[in-house]
Design a protein around this motif. Structure first.
Motif, PDB file in Angstrom:
ATOM      1  N   GLY A 140       2.595   3.224   8.586  1.00 35.30           N
ATOM      2  CA  GLY A 140       1.313   3.363   8.176  1.00 35.30           C
ATOM      3  C   GLY A 140       0.236   3.108   9.288  1.00 35.30           C
ATOM      4  O   GLY A 140       0.813   2.934  10.430  1.00 35.30           O
ATOM      5  N   GLU A 141      -0.823   2.468   8.730  1.00 37.52           N
ATOM      6  CA  GLU A 141      -1.962   2.139   9.865  1.00 37.52           C
ATOM      7  C   GLU A 141      -1.761   0.877  10.696  1.00 37.52           C
ATOM      8  O   GLU A 141      -2.601   0.649  11.477  1.00 37.52           O
ATOM      9  N   ILE A 142      -0.608   0.357  10.390  1.00 34.88           N
ATOM     10  CA  ILE A 142      -0.524  -0.906  11.167  1.00 34.88           C
ATOM     11  C   ILE A 142      -0.463  -0.758  12.742  1.00 34.88           C
ATOM     12  O   ILE A 142      -0.874  -1.403  13.583  1.00 34.88           O
ATOM     13  N   VAL A 143       0.245   0.392  13.195  1.00 31.36           N
ATOM     14  CA  VAL A 143       0.184   1.039  14.564  1.00 31.36           C
ATOM     15  C   VAL A 143      -1.118   1.648  14.876  1.00 31.36           C
ATOM     16  O   VAL A 143      -1.930   2.167  13.983  1.00 31.36           O
ATOM     17  N   ASN A 144      -1.129   1.852  16.161  1.00 30.13           N
ATOM     18  CA  ASN A 144      -2.460   2.545  16.796  1.00 30.13           C
ATOM     19  C   ASN A 144      -2.591   3.985  16.472  1.00 30.13           C
ATOM     20  O   ASN A 144      -2.539   4.689  17.468  1.00 30.13           O
ATOM     21  N   ILE A 145      -2.418   4.473  15.235  1.00 29.72           N
ATOM     22  CA  ILE A 145      -2.614   5.974  14.812  1.00 29.72           C
ATOM     23  C   ILE A 145      -3.749   5.852  13.768  1.00 29.72           C
ATOM     24  O   ILE A 145      -3.816   4.979  13.159  1.00 29.72           O
ATOM     25  N   ASP A 146      -4.664   7.043  13.966  1.00 28.79           N
ATOM     26  CA  ASP A 146      -5.517   7.120  12.862  1.00 28.79           C
ATOM     27  C   ASP A 146      -6.002   8.805  12.945  1.00 28.79           C
ATOM     28  O   ASP A 146      -5.753   9.144  14.029  1.00 28.79           O
ATOM     29  N   ALA A 147      -6.498   9.014  11.769  1.00 27.88           N
ATOM     30  CA  ALA A 147      -6.931  10.575  11.637  1.00 27.88           C
ATOM     31  C   ALA A 147      -8.381  10.836  11.010  1.00 27.88           C
ATOM     32  O   ALA A 147      -8.903   9.702  10.808  1.00 27.88           O
TER      33      ALA A 147
ATOM     34  N   GLY B  40       0.858  -1.353   0.139  1.00 29.10           N
ATOM     35  CA  GLY B  40       0.032   0.036   0.087  1.00 29.10           C
ATOM     36  C   GLY B  40       0.923   1.181  -0.035  1.00 29.10           C
ATOM     37  O   GLY B  40       2.238   1.289  -0.216  1.00 29.10           O
ATOM     38  N   ALA B  41       0.118   2.349   0.355  1.00 29.81           N
ATOM     39  CA  ALA B  41       1.032   3.827   0.313  1.00 29.81           C
ATOM     40  C   ALA B  41       2.277   3.664   1.234  1.00 29.81           C
ATOM     41  O   ALA B  41       3.390   4.110   0.596  1.00 29.81           O
ATOM     42  N   ALA B  42       1.998   3.282   2.455  1.00 33.73           N
ATOM     43  CA  ALA B  42       3.196   3.156   3.307  1.00 33.73           C
ATOM     44  C   ALA B  42       4.145   2.304   2.994  1.00 33.73           C
ATOM     45  O   ALA B  42       5.489   2.725   3.169  1.00 33.73           O
ATOM     46  N   GLY B  43       3.997   0.958   2.442  1.00 37.44           N
ATOM     47  CA  GLY B  43       5.051   0.068   2.163  1.00 37.44           C
ATOM     48  C   GLY B  43       5.786   0.545   0.943  1.00 37.44           C
ATOM     49  O   GLY B  43       6.943   0.396   0.985  1.00 37.44           O
TER      50      GLY B  43
ATOM     51  N   ASN C 278      -4.446  10.672   7.084  1.00 37.30           N
ATOM     52  CA  ASN C 278      -3.815   9.366   7.433  1.00 37.30           C
ATOM     53  C   ASN C 278      -2.876   9.109   6.250  1.00 37.30           C
ATOM     54  O   ASN C 278      -1.944   8.203   6.689  1.00 37.30           O
ATOM     55  N   PHE C 279      -3.021   9.563   5.223  1.00 38.34           N
ATOM     56  CA  PHE C 279      -1.913   9.353   3.941  1.00 38.34           C
ATOM     57  C   PHE C 279      -0.401   9.904   4.429  1.00 38.34           C
ATOM     58  O   PHE C 279       0.480   9.501   4.330  1.00 38.34           O
ATOM     59  N   GLN C 280      -0.714  11.111   5.017  1.00 39.05           N
ATOM     60  CA  GLN C 280       0.500  11.944   5.506  1.00 39.05           C
ATOM     61  C   GLN C 280       1.250  11.097   6.785  1.00 39.05           C
ATOM     62  O   GLN C 280       2.488  11.123   6.608  1.00 39.05           O
ATOM     63  N   ASN C 281       0.332  10.441   7.442  1.00 36.00           N
ATOM     64  CA  ASN C 281       0.973   9.367   8.255  1.00 36.00           C
ATOM     65  C   ASN C 281       1.860   8.339   7.760  1.00 36.00           C
ATOM     66  O   ASN C 281       2.750   7.903   8.167  1.00 36.00           O
ATOM     67  N   ALA C 282       1.223   7.789   6.645  1.00 41.74           N
ATOM     68  CA  ALA C 282       1.864   6.699   5.693  1.00 41.74           C
ATOM     69  C   ALA C 282       3.391   7.277   5.301  1.00 41.74           C
ATOM     70  O   ALA C 282       4.388   6.754   5.350  1.00 41.74           O
ATOM     71  N   TRP C 283       3.285   8.429   4.763  1.00 41.71           N
ATOM     72  CA  TRP C 283       4.458   9.088   4.069  1.00 41.71           C
ATOM     73  C   TRP C 283       5.619   9.538   5.157  1.00 41.71           C
ATOM     74  O   TRP C 283       6.562   9.131   5.016  1.00 41.71           O
ATOM     75  N   THR C 284       5.000  10.069   6.272  1.00 41.83           N
ATOM     76  CA  THR C 284       5.905  10.506   7.415  1.00 41.83           C
ATOM     77  C   THR C 284       6.360   9.265   8.006  1.00 41.83           C
ATOM     78  O   THR C 284       7.776   8.913   8.156  1.00 41.83           O
ATOM     79  N   SER C 285       5.829   8.254   8.427  1.00 38.28           N
ATOM     80  CA  SER C 285       6.191   6.948   9.011  1.00 38.28           C
ATOM     81  C   SER C 285       7.308   6.183   8.093  1.00 38.28           C
ATOM     82  O   SER C 285       8.205   5.730   8.429  1.00 38.28           O
ATOM     83  N   GLY C 286       6.860   6.005   6.894  1.00 35.16           N
ATOM     84  CA  GLY C 286       7.472   5.387   5.847  1.00 35.16           C
ATOM     85  C   GLY C 286       8.973   6.118   5.516  1.00 35.16           C
ATOM     86  O   GLY C 286      10.072   5.413   5.325  1.00 35.16           O
TER      87      GLY C 286
END
Length: 406
Positions: free
Chosen positions: A374-381, A13-16, A387-395
Motif C-alpha cells: 500500500g501507500e506506506i511506500v513512496n508510490i501514489d496515483a 486498511g485496504a492493503a493490510g 491508489n486502491f489498485q496499488n494496494a491490491w497488487t502490493s498486498g
C-alpha cells in the motif's frame, strides 16, 4: 502477556486486509493478526469515492496502467504483470462482489456501497480466523533473533513475518527510519487550487474541458476542470497536483496557472473562429450565447473580463476587444494561493524509498521477513481507483512471497 503469531500485519486498511486474506486463503493454518491503531478498520475504504469505494480502474494493460502513477511508474510495471486490474475484478467476483465500469473507467461495486467491500473483507477475515485488533497504536518494533517484537500502547506481540501496511503514518515512518530505512519526506499529492478571482467568483459548479499549465514549469494537464467556491478542482487540476506534488510544495502553493478554456484550440485558430462569428452573427449580442462547448455563464464572464459590455453586438467588436477575448479564452492567467485537501481523498507523495524494496516480493532489502504493502511506500496515483489498485497488487505480491509461491 505476549501474544504470538506467525504473521502480523500492521494497518487495518485496504492493503493490510488484502494481504492477510490472500495469505490465509492459501495457508489457513497460519496464525495471522491485523493490528489497527483506530477504533475501526477499513475507514478509508468506507469514505472513498463518496462512500461507493472506487475499487479499481478499467485499464487492463500493465504498461498503460503504470502511467497513472507520478511516483512508482517504473517499479510497478513488474508487479502489474503479476496482478493487474483484471485480476482485481476476478478476485472480487470470486468472493461475491460484482464490479461495474462507469463511463470514465472508474470501477465500483454494483451495490454502489463501500459497505459491500468492507463486509466482504471482515466476514472473510472472520471465516479464516484472522485476528483483528483495533486501538493498537504501535510504539516500538524490533528484531529479536528469529522473530519480530511489536509493542503497542496496550499489548506485546511477536511474529516470524511482519507486514507494514500503515499508509501515510509519520510515527511508523519514524520507527522504520530508526531501523535503517530511508523515508522520502511526505507532501500532499491530491489537492485543489485556492483561487480568488472575480472572473470565476460567481461560477461554482461550472465545468469545461481545458488544458492547464503551471507557469514557469513543465507541468501540463488536460481534462475536465471544475470551478468551485474556493477556486478550481476536477481531474485536470488533480492531475497537476499529483504530478507536481513536490514542485508545488516547494513553491509553498503560491503560483500562476494558465488555462486554455478551448483545450486544444490555439490562439490563432480561436481568432479565426471569432472573426467568422463576427460576420455570421453581426447583429447579435456577443455575450448572449456561448459559441463553444462550455456553459453560457462562463462565456459571459470571459466577455466581460475582455472589456466588452454585455449588450455589445458582434459587429461592434473592436480589434483590441477581439484580441482580449482570444487571450481570455486561450491564455487566461490565474493566481493560486494555497490548496484544499479533501480528507477522504487524501493521498501523500512520500514514504519508504523505492530503492529499498524488492518489487518481486515487496520485501524490505534492509530486513528479512519485513514486507510492505500500500501507500506506506513512496508510490501514489491520480484519482480513479489507481491508489486502491496499488494496494491490491502490493498486498497480493507480498502474500504470494510470504507463503512461498512464485
Amino acid at each position: 502477556m505476549i501474544q504470538n503469531f506467525d504473521i502480523i500485519i500492521v494497518g487495518g486498511g485496504a492493503a493490510g486486509f488484502f494481504t492477510a486474506l490472500n495469505i490465509a486463503e492459501k495457508k489457513p493454518k497460519l496464525k495471522i493478526a491485523i493490528l489497527e491503531r483506530g477504533k475501526e478498520v477499513l475507514t478509508k475504504v468506507r469514505i472513498s469515492g463518496g462512500g461507493r469505494c472506487n475499487v479499481t480502474h478499467a485499464c487492463f494493460e500493465p504498461n498503460e496502467l503504470v502511467k497513472f502513477y507520478p511516483r512508482g511508474e517504473k517499479e510497478l510495471r513488474g508487479p502489474f504483470h503479476q496482478f493487474c486490474s483484471g485480476d482485481t475484478i476476478a478476485w472480487f467476483e470470486e468472493h461475491g462482489v460484482a464490479l461495474k465500469i462507469e463511463e470514465d473507467g472508474r470501477m465500483f461495486p454494483e451495490s454502489n456501497s463501500s459497505q459491500t467491500i468492507i463486509d466482504c473483507f471482515t466476514q472473510l477475515a472472520d471465516k479464516l480466523n484472522i485476528k483483528v485488533y483495533t486501538g493498537q497504536s504501535v510504539q516500538a518494533i524490533y528484531k529479536a533473533e528469529e522473530h519480530w517484537k511489536i509493542t503497542t500502547q496496550n499489548d506485546n506481540f511477536t511474529c516470524a513475518t511482519l507486514v507494514m501496511a500503515t499508509g501515510s503514518n509519520p510515527k511508523i515512518w519514524e520507527l522504520l527510519q530508526e531501523m535503517g530505512h530511508t523515508i522520502v519526506p511526505p507532501v500532499p499529492s491530491l489537492f485543489t487550487f485556492n483561487i480568488k478571482d472575480k472572473r470565476i467568483k460567481e461560477l461554482p459548479g461550472v465545468a469545461a474541458k481545458v488544458t492547464v499549465v503551471v507557469k514557469g514549469t513543465k507541468l501540463i494537464s488536460t481534462g475536465p476542470l471544475l470551478i468551485t467556491h474556493w477556486g478550481m478542482s476536477g481531474p485536470a487540476i488533480l492531475k497537476l497536483s499529483a504530478w507536481g506534488a513536490r514542485i508545488l510544495a516547494e513553491k509553498n502553493y503560491q503560483f500562476t496557472i494558465v488555462v486554455n478554456w478551448l483545450n486544444d484550440v490555439d490562439a490563432e485558430d480561436a481568432e479565426k473562429i471569432l472573426k467568422e462569428l463576427k460576420l455570421e452573427h453581426a447583429k447579435k449580442a456577443v455575450s448572449k450565447k456561448s459559441p463553444f462547448d462550455f456553459p453560457n455563464r462562463l462565456w459571459e464572464s470571459m466577455v466581460i473580463a475582455s472589456g466588452i459590455e454585455v449588450e455589445t453586438k458582434w459587429a461592434d467588436l473592436s480589434r483590441i476587444q477581439l484580441q482580449q477575448l482570444v487571450n481570455e479564452l486561450t491564455n487566461a492567467h490565474y493566481q493560486v494561493n494555497g490548496k484544499s485537501t479533501f480528507k477522504e481523498e487524501f493521498v501523500t507523495a512520500g514514504g519508504i524509498d523505492l530503492r529499498e524494496i524488492n518489487f518481486k516480493t515487496m520485501q524490505s532489502k534492509r530486513h528479512e521477513n519485513l514486507y510492505f504493502s500500500g501507500e506506506i511506500v513512496n508510490i501514489d496515483a491520480i484519482t480513479g481507483g489507481f491508489n486502491f489498485q496499488n494496494a491490491w497488487t502490493s498486498g497480493f505480491i507480498a502474500a504470494q512471497s510470504i507463503i512461498g509461491l512464485p
